[in-house]
Scaffold this active site. Structure first.
Site, mmCIF file in Angstrom:
data_model
loop_
_atom_site.group_PDB
_atom_site.id
_atom_site.type_symbol
_atom_site.label_atom_id
_atom_site.label_comp_id
_atom_site.label_asym_id
_atom_site.label_seq_id
_atom_site.Cartn_x
_atom_site.Cartn_y
_atom_site.Cartn_z
ATOM 1 N N CYS A 101 0.880 -1.331 0.013
ATOM 2 C CA CYS A 101 0.123 -0.028 -0.027
ATOM 3 C C CYS A 101 0.978 1.235 0.115
ATOM 4 O O CYS A 101 1.824 1.153 -0.582
ATOM 5 C CB CYS A 101 -0.851 0.073 1.249
ATOM 6 S SG CYS A 101 -0.172 -0.008 2.879
ATOM 7 N N ALA A 102 0.514 2.309 0.747
ATOM 8 C CA ALA A 102 1.161 3.301 0.416
ATOM 9 C C ALA A 102 2.368 3.382 1.587
ATOM 10 O O ALA A 102 3.379 4.058 1.228
ATOM 11 C CB ALA A 102 0.165 4.789 0.775
#
Length: 141
Positions: A101-102
């Site tokens: 993810c981020a």
């Protein structure tokens, strides 16, 4: 002395409550990670898994984040859609799977869900795509 401590506790209870909540939040993450048995890998270890073990990368970010760039060869399944995509992931059950993810928070949740569903070679990319980019690794759009 005891009176001063008691007065401080009685007058500063909101501050103490906030401090307690912050301590819980700081230590909750590592305890949760250990409890679910999901291993975090840094970008270098992820590249080794991708190159030597044909690891599958699952990007669990939202569409707008995905569009700004993602790991080469990653498969896009937003975290909210992961449970309904489990059947399509069955063919990867025996493979190494890296959730990304981020920053590493959503990917840890995704990895925990996959682990619970019986995937045993599951990882979360520590630091997410931010760490990947900081390591100077390629991103595609």
């Amino acid at each position: 002395m005891e009176d001063k401590i008691l007065f401080f506790v009685e007058s500063e209870w909101p501050l103490l409550l906030v401090a307690g909540v912050l301590m819980f939040m700081i230590f909750k993450g590592p305890l949760t990670r250990r409890a679910v048995g999901v291993q975090e890998v840094d970008p270098v270890a992820a590249v080794q898994l991708i190159n030597h073990e044909d690891a599958v990368i699952i990007d669990v970010r939202e569409q707008n984040e995905w569009s700004q760039g993602h790991l080469p060869g990653a498969r896009h399944i937003p975290l909210g859609d992961l449970s309904k995509s489990m059947q399509s992931l069955e063919k990867h059950r025996g493979h190494h799977v890296i959730c990304q993810c981020a920053s590493g928070m959503r990917s840890m949740r995704a990895a925990a869900s996959l682990k619970k569903a019986g995937f045993d070679r599951i990882y979360s990319l520590k630091g997410g795509i931010s760490a990947w980019r900081s390591a100077g690794l390629p991103v595609e759009k």
